[in-house]
Design an enzyme around this catalytic site. Structure first.
Site, mmCIF file in Angstrom:
data_model
loop_
_atom_site.group_PDB
_atom_site.id
_atom_site.type_symbol
_atom_site.label_atom_id
_atom_site.label_comp_id
_atom_site.label_asym_id
_atom_site.label_seq_id
_atom_site.Cartn_x
_atom_site.Cartn_y
_atom_site.Cartn_z
ATOM 1 N N CYS A 1 1.078 -1.136 0.111
ATOM 2 C CA CYS A 1 0.038 0.351 -0.140
ATOM 3 C C CYS A 1 0.923 1.010 0.414
ATOM 4 C CB CYS A 1 -0.749 0.067 1.225
ATOM 5 S SG CYS A 1 -1.652 1.579 1.397
ATOM 6 N N ASN B 1 10.681 -1.661 -8.594
ATOM 7 C CA ASN B 1 10.877 -2.303 -10.064
ATOM 8 C C ASN B 1 9.036 -2.122 -10.464
ATOM 9 O OD1 ASN B 1 12.007 -4.107 -11.891
ATOM 10 N ND2 ASN B 1 10.627 -6.068 -11.117
ATOM 11 N N GLU B 2 8.684 -1.971 -11.538
ATOM 12 C CA GLU B 2 7.802 -1.547 -12.274
ATOM 13 C C GLU B 2 6.500 -1.208 -10.914
ATOM 14 O OE1 GLU B 2 7.105 -5.464 -14.627
ATOM 15 O OE2 GLU B 2 8.672 -4.674 -16.655
ATOM 16 N N CYS C 1 -4.542 0.204 -4.355
ATOM 17 C CA CYS C 1 -5.195 -0.470 -2.630
ATOM 18 C C CYS C 1 -5.982 -0.013 -2.414
ATOM 19 C CB CYS C 1 -4.302 -0.207 -2.040
ATOM 20 S SG CYS C 1 -4.387 -0.658 -0.196
ATOM 21 N N CYS D 1 -7.688 0.419 0.357
ATOM 22 C CA CYS D 1 -7.650 0.304 2.370
ATOM 23 C C CYS D 1 -8.529 1.529 2.687
ATOM 24 C CB CYS D 1 -6.641 0.291 2.863
ATOM 25 S SG CYS D 1 -5.601 1.520 3.302
ATOM 26 N N CYS E 1 -6.985 4.657 1.717
ATOM 27 C CA CYS E 1 -6.610 5.356 1.020
ATOM 28 C C CYS E 1 -8.126 5.240 -0.491
ATOM 29 C CB CYS E 1 -6.021 3.565 -0.290
ATOM 30 S SG CYS E 1 -4.535 2.965 -0.116
ATOM 31 N N GLU F 1 15.007 -3.265 -19.110
ATOM 32 C CA GLU F 1 14.330 -5.033 -19.757
ATOM 33 C C GLU F 1 14.130 -5.268 -20.683
ATOM 34 O OE1 GLU F 1 12.467 -6.682 -16.948
ATOM 35 O OE2 GLU F 1 12.561 -5.205 -15.124
ATOM 36 N N TRP G 1 6.535 -15.942 -19.862
ATOM 37 C CA TRP G 1 4.955 -15.367 -20.098
ATOM 38 C C TRP G 1 4.402 -15.546 -20.999
ATOM 39 C CZ3 TRP G 1 4.444 -11.191 -21.683
ATOM 40 C CH2 TRP G 1 5.792 -10.334 -22.107
ATOM 41 N N GLU H 1 11.052 -18.088 -12.063
ATOM 42 C CA GLU H 1 11.179 -16.824 -13.308
ATOM 43 C C GLU H 1 12.858 -17.994 -14.714
ATOM 44 O OE1 GLU H 1 9.333 -13.077 -14.288
ATOM 45 O OE2 GLU H 1 10.732 -12.495 -12.919
ATOM 46 N N HIS I 1 12.537 -18.386 -17.420
ATOM 47 C CA HIS I 1 12.982 -17.643 -18.929
ATOM 48 C C HIS I 1 14.270 -16.649 -18.958
ATOM 49 C CE1 HIS I 1 13.014 -12.532 -19.496
ATOM 50 N NE2 HIS I 1 11.664 -12.942 -19.433
HETATM 51 C C1 GAL Z 1 9.835 -7.908 -15.725
HETATM 52 C C2 GAL Z 1 9.723 -7.787 -15.105
HETATM 53 C C3 GAL Z 1 11.390 -8.368 -14.584
HETATM 54 C C4 GAL Z 1 10.000 -10.274 -14.781
HETATM 55 C C5 GAL Z 1 10.396 -9.637 -16.502
HETATM 56 C C6 GAL Z 1 10.035 -10.892 -17.103
HETATM 57 O O1 GAL Z 1 8.386 -7.234 -16.279
HETATM 58 O O2 GAL Z 1 10.468 -6.604 -14.582
HETATM 59 O O3 GAL Z 1 11.882 -8.888 -12.505
HETATM 60 O O4 GAL Z 1 9.493 -10.430 -14.517
HETATM 61 O O5 GAL Z 1 8.930 -9.282 -16.162
HETATM 62 O O6 GAL Z 1 9.613 -10.693 -18.606
#
Ligand code: GAL
Length: 682
Positions: free
Chosen positions: A122, A156-157, A162, A164, A167, A309, A317, A357, A360
């Site tokens: 949150c 990260n992203e 939330c 609650c 909020c 990234e 995924w 992952e 990945h």
């Molecule tokens: C991004 C994320 C990473 C990893 C990646 C996998 O969205 O920031 O940590 O999960 O996807 O493709």
């Protein structure tokens, strides 16, 4: 034209590396030592570390331990590398959730989230904010003088909402600040509809999906909170290390209004996962969409950005996780650089042995070898980037802009009516593609952005625009700009209240000189035709229409009707008009088309305006040229997305930066190939 400073101060190189999680390998020192050997081999100069390492940095409440990462930082410095050091808020420790359960977010149904997963906290939790503030301060104090500290990577992203009580109440306060009185909010929300009139602020049901303006305000609030949260994290770091830039990795989504976040960081960065080698046209659709999003993130900061990234090979995924075919990785990496990135960073450096992952793609696979195809191709990218120091700080220069507005995307998605889905991004891409193909640089901006520096502005389906945006667009045309817009434009104000007196409404009514009586929708497969009634250079006699027909009337005889609908009960009504407004012209396209009309009209308009592509070089389908410049030298990135080699005829002499030689005449670009050609600026 001035060059921009490198994103990492005093490190004037393209950055190459990615997410590196050595704390997963504490029990395997030999693997960590291989990593450092491999960094050199792969020409890696920057790694993002610590992203999910909160429990490593703070194993128990208030007890900090930087010992393990000290060694990593020292090793990086010893190799002349930089760390994009992450604040670990995306990897909250279990102990934090147990001790301060209030940090866990509550979903719409009122259920508090469980510990685990990632992200998910949150953003208004005072405990979370205090804990991350203290940890960030401790990290900044600890590493402030470390030579490996290149930049801060916040969370990260970061995203999520939330519900609650805190909020929800904060949101009600946010509304009070915005609307001041209940009368004002009731009027803005048209609350007499279905008897929604509020008689007290506490009555506001935050989750009521039937009030579009409320949904929009909630999204705005969530976004403001996100920007405020990132600013909160940044403030702790900046207090100690004012000169170390901060960034946060953004995503390709219309769910988040990143322009607000962009304002509180020094460098815009984003994570890109295109669907290369998807079947048929989908491969290139994804490629063009990626170019569009690169341009969007560059336009957001109005300076070079970072590709934070991308997958060195496979994702994990997708339904079908395909590898990148030979060459594709370098091409995709250079596509980012071509559009203004100063980095190629990966998720992930080494495949984790366990966890979500573990399959990945990564630079180093479970086999642990440096002689895999992926490792070799990544190393090639590193070697190529090392030749591009002089490109650092150069920029793409655009005389054309497309308005792709996120709040408008929200409003269109919520709107009940017309067709589903509205395909807003797809429409924008239909305008973007012909520019991309011709090597015409295009900024991707929002309705709140200034338009003065452009000659041509494309405004697809700007359903929602406030008065200020309408005024800005009008001024742009009045001052001599050329505007190209479509059906759906100018329907509602920022509260989703319909503009009265006909669409497009407000100031845009004058600009286009048309009003729409109805927006007729076509079924999938159903067609109509826009038949030209005037011969216009560059346009064909007729164009096929899909999905939408905007039944237009002109407001006066000065408005020129260029095309009319050919069939159905509205045959003969205007389908395409142009209006002279001030010193400029405003085109209104009252229909949707697969894209050939967009290509033709943009060809005509750019010719008229003398807007040229990067070079006078004919290219086959699925190839493009993108240019960066510093005013002295132009850098042309010639990209071949085809699965076959292509030959092009150069329009002069160039220096091939990757091959280190002068080239002219016919040049072969390999399948999935890239050439970076330098010339004196034109
Ligand atoms: C991004 C994320 C990473 C990893 C990646 C996998 O969205 O920031 O940590 O999960 O996807 O493709």
């Amino acid at each position: 034209m001035k060059k921009f400073n490198p994103v990492v101060p005093n490190f004037p190189h393209m950055l190459h590396g990615g997410d590196y999680n050595p704390d997963q390998w504490k029990a395997f020192p030999e693997i960590i030592s291989d990593d450092f050997k491999y960094f050199d081999k792969a020409n890696v100069n920057t790694v993002s570390i610590g992203i999910f390492s909160w429990v490593e940095f703070e194993p128990e409440d208030g007890v900090y331990n930087f010992e393990f990462f000290d060694k990593i930082m020292d090793n990086l410095a010893a190799q002349g590398m930089k760390a994009c050091l992450a604040t670990p808020s995306a990897g909250k420790p279990h102990w934090l959730g147990i001790k301060y359960p209030d940090i866990l977010p509550v979903n719409e149904a009122g259920v508090r989230g469980r510990r685990g997963g990632r992200g998910g906290f949150c953003k208004s939790s005072p405990d979370f904010r205090r804990k991350i503030h203290d940890l960030n301060t401790a990290m900044a104090e600890h590493y402030k003088d470390h030579p490996a500290l290149g930049m801060w990577h916040i969370s990260n992203e970061c995203c999520g909402e939330c519900y609650c009580e805190r909020c929800q109440n904060n949101f009600r306060e946010w509304l009070k600040k915005k609307y001041k009185t209940l009368d004002a909010i009731n009027a803005a929300y048209w609350n007499s509809f279905w008897g929604h009139t509020y008689t007290d602020w506490s009555e506001i049901v935050v989750t009521d999906k039937s009030v579009h303006a409320l949904i929009l305000d909630w999204k705005r609030y969530v976004n403001d909170l996100l920007a405020d949260y990132i600013a909160w994290e940044a403030a702790a770091l900046k207090k100690v290390t004012p000169d170390v830039p901060v960034t946060t990795n953004m995503m390709e989504t219309d769910g988040i209004d990143y322009k607000k976040v962009a304002k509180v960081v020094d460098v815009v960065s984003w994570d890109s996962y295109p669907r290369w080698h998807a079947l048929g046209d989908a491969h290139m659709y994804s490629g063009i969409k990626t170019a569009f999003w690169h341009d969007r993130f560059r336009s957001m900061g109005k300076k070079p950005f970072m590709l934070m990234e991308c997958a060195p090979s496979f994702n994990s995924w997708l339904e079908v996780n395909k590898g990148k075919k030979p060459g594709m990785h370098k091409l995709a990496s250079m596509q980012a650089i071509a559009h203004g990135s100063e980095s190629v960073q990966y998720f992930q450096w080494r495949k984790s042995r366990g966890g979500f992952e573990k399959f990945h793609g990564a630079v180093v696979d479970h086999c642990g070898r440096d002689d895999t195809r992926v490792f070799k191709e990544v190393s090639e990218v590193g070697a190529a980037l090392a030749k591009l120091d002089e490109v650092v700080g150069t920029m793409n220069v655009s005389r054309v802009a497309i308005i792709y507005d996120i709040e408008n995307a929200w409003a269109l998605n919520e709107m009940a009516g017309a067709r589903k889905p509205k395909k807003y991004e797809d429409l924008c891409l239909k305008f973007y593609k012909p520019l991309w193909k011709k090597g015409i640089s295009c900024d991707v901006i929002e309705a709140c952005d200034e338009l003065d520096s452009y000659d041509l502005v494309i405004v697809p389906a700007l359903y929602m625009a406030d008065d200020a945006a309408c005024e800005r667009i009008a001024k742009f045309v009045e001052n001599g700009g050329t505007l190209l817009s479509t059906y759906f434009t100018g329907w509602v104000d920022e509260n989703d209240l319909c503009r009265l007196g006909g669409f497009p409404g407000g100031k845009l009514a004058e600009v286009f000189g048309v009003w729409s009586e109805d927006l007729e929708c076509l079924h999938n497969g159903e067609k109509n035709t826009a038949r030209m009634i005037k011969s216009v250079d560059g346009l064909k006699d007729s164009y096929e229409i899909i999905e939408y027909c905007d039944l237009l009337h002109t407001k006066n005889d000065d408005v020129e009707v260029l095309a009319e609908f050919a069939d159905d009960y509205y045959a003969g009504m205007p389908a395409l008009t142009v209006n002279k407004y001030g010193k400029g012209k405003a085109y209104y396209m009252g229909f949707k088309n697969e894209g050939d009309f967009m290509a033709d009209i943009l060809g005509k308009l750019t010719d008229e305006l003398g807007i040229k592509g990067a070079a006078d070089i004919e290219l086959p389908e699925n190839a493009a040229i993108t240019m960066r410049t510093d005013g002295e030298n132009d850098y042309l990135f010639v990209q071949n997305y085809n699965s076959n080699d292509i030959n092009i005829t150069l329009d002069g002499e160039y220096f091939d930066m990757l091959e280190d030689k002068t080239v002219s005449g016919t040049l072969t670009i390999d399948k999935y190939g890239i050439r970076i050609l330098k010339r004196s600026a034109k």
